[in-house]
Scaffold this motif. Structure first.
Motif, PDB file in Angstrom:
ATOM      1  N   GLY A  56     -61.312  92.213  97.325  1.00  0.00           N
ATOM      2  CA  GLY A  56     -62.359  93.167  97.284  1.00  0.00           C
ATOM      3  C   GLY A  56     -62.026  94.245  96.164  1.00  0.00           C
ATOM      4  N   VAL A  57     -60.901  94.349  95.637  1.00  0.00           N
ATOM      5  CA  VAL A  57     -60.651  95.413  94.561  1.00  0.00           C
ATOM      6  C   VAL A  57     -61.018  94.690  93.301  1.00  0.00           C
ATOM      7  CG1 VAL A  57     -58.564  96.336  93.341  1.00  0.00           C
ATOM      8  CG2 VAL A  57     -58.661  96.544  95.678  1.00  0.00           C
ATOM      9  N   MET A  58     -60.719  93.451  93.333  1.00  0.00           N
ATOM     10  CA  MET A  58     -60.951  92.792  91.938  1.00  0.00           C
ATOM     11  C   MET A  58     -62.525  92.724  91.677  1.00  0.00           C
ATOM     12  SD  MET A  58     -58.180  89.583  91.988  1.00  0.00           S
ATOM     13  CE  MET A  58     -58.654  89.101  90.407  1.00  0.00           C
ATOM     14  N   VAL A  59     -63.402  92.469  92.738  1.00  0.00           N
ATOM     15  CA  VAL A  59     -64.680  92.360  92.455  1.00  0.00           C
ATOM     16  C   VAL A  59     -65.232  93.760  92.436  1.00  0.00           C
ATOM     17  CG1 VAL A  59     -67.061  92.005  93.860  1.00  0.00           C
ATOM     18  CG2 VAL A  59     -65.352  90.470  94.184  1.00  0.00           C
ATOM     19  N   ALA A  60     -64.978  94.742  92.786  1.00  0.00           N
ATOM     20  CA  ALA A  60     -65.294  96.235  92.834  1.00  0.00           C
ATOM     21  C   ALA A  60     -64.959  96.614  91.172  1.00  0.00           C
ATOM     22  CB  ALA A  60     -64.856  97.180  93.592  1.00  0.00           C
ATOM     23  N   ALA A  61     -63.725  96.433  90.948  1.00  0.00           N
ATOM     24  CA  ALA A  61     -63.280  96.666  89.625  1.00  0.00           C
ATOM     25  C   ALA A  61     -63.954  95.803  88.589  1.00  0.00           C
ATOM     26  CB  ALA A  61     -61.915  96.288  89.279  1.00  0.00           C
ATOM     27  N   SER A  62     -64.454  94.413  88.699  1.00  0.00           N
ATOM     28  CA  SER A  62     -65.292  93.666  87.811  1.00  0.00           C
ATOM     29  C   SER A  62     -66.575  94.411  87.492  1.00  0.00           C
ATOM     30  CB  SER A  62     -65.526  92.469  88.346  1.00  0.00           C
ATOM     31  OG  SER A  62     -64.389  91.751  88.422  1.00  0.00           O
ATOM     32  N   PHE A  63     -67.283  94.975  88.515  1.00  0.00           N
ATOM     33  CA  PHE A  63     -68.589  95.426  88.302  1.00  0.00           C
ATOM     34  C   PHE A  63     -68.364  97.096  87.845  1.00  0.00           C
ATOM     35  CE2 PHE A  63     -71.956  98.563  89.468  1.00  0.00           C
ATOM     36  CZ  PHE A  63     -73.217  97.793  88.877  1.00  0.00           C
ATOM     37  N   PRO A  69     -69.910  99.374  82.442  1.00  0.00           N
ATOM     38  CA  PRO A  69     -69.671  99.921  81.136  1.00  0.00           C
ATOM     39  C   PRO A  69     -70.256  99.211  80.009  1.00  0.00           C
ATOM     40  CG  PRO A  69     -67.866 100.486  82.232  1.00  0.00           C
ATOM     41  CD  PRO A  69     -68.868  99.361  83.061  1.00  0.00           C
ATOM     42  N   ALA A  70     -69.771  97.661  80.203  1.00  0.00           N
ATOM     43  CA  ALA A  70     -70.291  96.724  79.110  1.00  0.00           C
ATOM     44  C   ALA A  70     -71.856  96.672  78.801  1.00  0.00           C
ATOM     45  CB  ALA A  70     -69.924  95.305  79.593  1.00  0.00           C
ATOM     46  N   ILE A  71     -72.427  96.811  80.005  1.00  0.00           N
ATOM     47  CA  ILE A  71     -74.136  97.010  79.975  1.00  0.00           C
ATOM     48  C   ILE A  71     -74.390  98.177  79.160  1.00  0.00           C
ATOM     49  CG2 ILE A  71     -76.228  96.911  81.018  1.00  0.00           C
ATOM     50  CD1 ILE A  71     -74.671  94.931  82.968  1.00  0.00           C
ATOM     51  N   GLU A  72     -73.860  99.266  79.727  1.00  0.00           N
ATOM     52  CA  GLU A  72     -74.371 100.714  79.101  1.00  0.00           C
ATOM     53  C   GLU A  72     -74.118 100.783  77.512  1.00  0.00           C
ATOM     54  OE1 GLU A  72     -73.170 105.124  80.142  1.00  0.00           O
ATOM     55  OE2 GLU A  72     -72.468 103.529  81.410  1.00  0.00           O
ATOM     56  N   MET A  73     -72.947 100.147  77.223  1.00  0.00           N
ATOM     57  CA  MET A  73     -72.773 100.462  75.835  1.00  0.00           C
ATOM     58  C   MET A  73     -73.605  99.242  74.968  1.00  0.00           C
ATOM     59  SD  MET A  73     -68.669  99.043  75.202  1.00  0.00           S
ATOM     60  CE  MET A  73     -68.077 100.077  76.614  1.00  0.00           C
ATOM     61  N   TYR A 223     -68.366  92.474  75.020  1.00  0.00           N
ATOM     62  CA  TYR A 223     -68.224  91.103  75.390  1.00  0.00           C
ATOM     63  C   TYR A 223     -67.038  91.001  76.198  1.00  0.00           C
ATOM     64  CZ  TYR A 223     -71.859  89.748  72.302  1.00  0.00           C
ATOM     65  OH  TYR A 223     -73.420  89.799  71.577  1.00  0.00           O
ATOM     66  N   ALA A 224     -65.975  91.749  75.542  1.00  0.00           N
ATOM     67  CA  ALA A 224     -64.468  91.741  76.329  1.00  0.00           C
ATOM     68  C   ALA A 224     -64.304  92.302  77.680  1.00  0.00           C
ATOM     69  CB  ALA A 224     -63.361  92.205  75.143  1.00  0.00           C
ATOM     70  N   LEU A 225     -65.049  93.240  77.775  1.00  0.00           N
ATOM     71  CA  LEU A 225     -65.039  94.077  79.163  1.00  0.00           C
ATOM     72  C   LEU A 225     -65.724  92.767  80.138  1.00  0.00           C
ATOM     73  CD1 LEU A 225     -66.380  97.484  78.421  1.00  0.00           C
ATOM     74  CD2 LEU A 225     -63.995  96.813  79.253  1.00  0.00           C
ATOM     75  N   ALA A 226     -66.816  92.169  79.886  1.00  0.00           N
ATOM     76  CA  ALA A 226     -67.712  91.263  80.596  1.00  0.00           C
ATOM     77  C   ALA A 226     -66.551  90.099  80.532  1.00  0.00           C
ATOM     78  CB  ALA A 226     -68.808  90.884  79.982  1.00  0.00           C
ATOM     79  N   PHE A 227     -65.846  89.435  79.471  1.00  0.00           N
ATOM     80  CA  PHE A 227     -65.065  88.622  79.591  1.00  0.00           C
ATOM     81  C   PHE A 227     -64.041  88.712  80.690  1.00  0.00           C
ATOM     82  CE2 PHE A 227     -61.191  86.392  78.545  1.00  0.00           C
ATOM     83  CZ  PHE A 227     -61.687  84.948  77.904  1.00  0.00           C
ATOM     84  N   ALA A 228     -63.444  89.897  80.701  1.00  0.00           N
ATOM     85  CA  ALA A 228     -62.387  90.166  81.743  1.00  0.00           C
ATOM     86  C   ALA A 228     -63.059  90.111  83.122  1.00  0.00           C
ATOM     87  CB  ALA A 228     -61.481  91.505  81.453  1.00  0.00           C
ATOM     88  N   ALA A 229     -64.245  90.652  83.220  1.00  0.00           N
ATOM     89  CA  ALA A 229     -65.011  90.550  84.578  1.00  0.00           C
ATOM     90  C   ALA A 229     -65.277  89.194  84.896  1.00  0.00           C
ATOM     91  CB  ALA A 229     -66.245  91.517  84.397  1.00  0.00           C
ATOM     92  N   LEU A 267     -62.282 104.912  93.898  1.00  0.00           N
ATOM     93  CA  LEU A 267     -61.304 105.522  92.975  1.00  0.00           C
ATOM     94  C   LEU A 267     -62.249 105.404  91.645  1.00  0.00           C
ATOM     95  CD1 LEU A 267     -58.124 103.272  93.459  1.00  0.00           C
ATOM     96  CD2 LEU A 267     -58.241 105.650  93.430  1.00  0.00           C
ATOM     97  N   ASP A 268     -63.100 104.591  91.125  1.00  0.00           N
ATOM     98  CA  ASP A 268     -63.566 104.543  89.955  1.00  0.00           C
ATOM     99  C   ASP A 268     -64.712 105.666  90.004  1.00  0.00           C
ATOM    100  OD1 ASP A 268     -65.936 103.458  87.992  1.00  0.00           O
ATOM    101  OD2 ASP A 268     -64.113 102.235  87.516  1.00  0.00           O
ATOM    102  N   VAL A 269     -65.451 105.771  90.954  1.00  0.00           N
ATOM    103  CA  VAL A 269     -66.403 106.869  90.903  1.00  0.00           C
ATOM    104  C   VAL A 269     -65.965 108.145  90.984  1.00  0.00           C
ATOM    105  CG1 VAL A 269     -68.417 107.895  91.924  1.00  0.00           C
ATOM    106  CG2 VAL A 269     -68.316 105.403  92.068  1.00  0.00           C
ATOM    107  N   ALA A 270     -64.852 108.498  91.658  1.00  0.00           N
ATOM    108  CA  ALA A 270     -64.329 109.597  91.891  1.00  0.00           C
ATOM    109  C   ALA A 270     -63.347 110.136  90.713  1.00  0.00           C
ATOM    110  CB  ALA A 270     -63.509 109.776  93.261  1.00  0.00           C
TER     111      ALA A 270
END
Length: 272
Positions: A56-63, A69-73, A223-229, A267-270
């Motif tokens: 669950g942590v990994m899936v949430a962190a991936s998005f 952020p990858a899409i936003e930038m 690309y690198a951010l999405a690669f890690a995801a 954690l990510d939003v807060a």
């Protein structure tokens, strides 16, 4: 306290910050592995719940920490804007797929080894499986710190530190998940601990490499951010989820997954 941590990380070199952050994630793996000194076995229900939490942590962190952020930038609109994230995501998944097919390893709840045939011992293969799991985690943290160094507005120290905290939290049960089976196989407590903690030593290496790569090649950041995801999602679907479904604890594992997702999202939003 979180503000103090952020201020400190802002004051040091981003590559050094990536190293410290991934050493923290390694430390929590070692902390989990140290449980082998106090317990010889762990209830299978608890272990499946913790592995679900990890997924669950990994899936949430991936998005929240990587794909969004990858899409936003990325530049452009519509389909053009999402191309870097889509390409990076696919490449990350294919990278772990290739490692999965070539690197000899053995998942915790499975009897058959994966990758090329090898005479290596079962213990080594178990550790390699978790090591494979940890590569994208270290890479994700390093890439975010590299983005900060490159001056990308969408990348922040707070976001990178938050991701490191989330990955560290889910590394704790990973340490347990490696050391406990080794202890059950008859290995000494000290050796079980050493193998357990060593599975995460790849994270600082991947973290530093990720940070350096993005600093020198700024256009690759989305690309690198999405690669890690993509790499993390592949690990969750191919390894973590199947491991939690081998016993009759699927509901517990699913609830653990939901809990892990909520924790990382919060954690990510807060904080991020």
């Amino acid at each position: 306290m979180f503000e103090t941590i952020i201020e400190y990380f802002e004051s040091i070199n981003p590559v050094l910050a990536a190293l410290y952050a991934t050493l923290f994630t390694w430390f929590l793996t070692a902390l989990g592995a140290s449980f082998v000194f106090f317990f010889k076995t762990m209830n299978r229900v608890v272990l499946d719940g913790m592995l679900g939490f990890t997924g669950g942590v990994m899936v949430a962190a991936s998005f929240w920490s990587l794909l969004a952020p990858a899409i936003e930038m990325s530049k452009g609109e519509g389909f053009v804007k999402v191309i870097p994230a889509a390409v990076g995501f696919l490449m990350g998944a294919l990278f772990i797929f290739a490692l999965d097919k070539t690197l000899p390893h053995l998942h915790i709840n499975f009897k058959e080894t994966e990758g090329i045939k090898s005479p290596w011992q079962r213990t080594t293969l178990l550790v390699l499986a978790i090591t494979l799991h940890n590569i994208p985690e270290g890479l994700a943290v390093g890439v975010l710190f590299g983005g900060v160094a490159a001056g990308i507005p969408e990348a922040s120290i707070a976001g990178a530190v938050t991701l490191a905290i989330g990955i560290g939290i889910q590394n704790f049960p990973e340490g347990i998940a490696v050391s406990m089976p080794l202890r059950r196989m008859g290995m000494s407590r000290t050796k079980s601990f050493m193998y357990g903690q060593s599975s995460a030593l790849v994270e600082p290496i991947a973290g530093v490499l990720g940070a350096v790569a993005v600093m020198f090649f700024i256009p690759i950041l989305p690309y690198a951010l999405a690669f890690a995801a993509g790499a993390m999602i592949f690990v969750v679907v191919e390894e973590v989820i199947p491991e939690t479904q081998q016993d009759k604890n699927t509901d517990i594992a699913t609830l653990g997954f939901i809990g892990g997702f909520i924790v990382m999202m919060t954690l990510d939003v807060a904080l991020g």
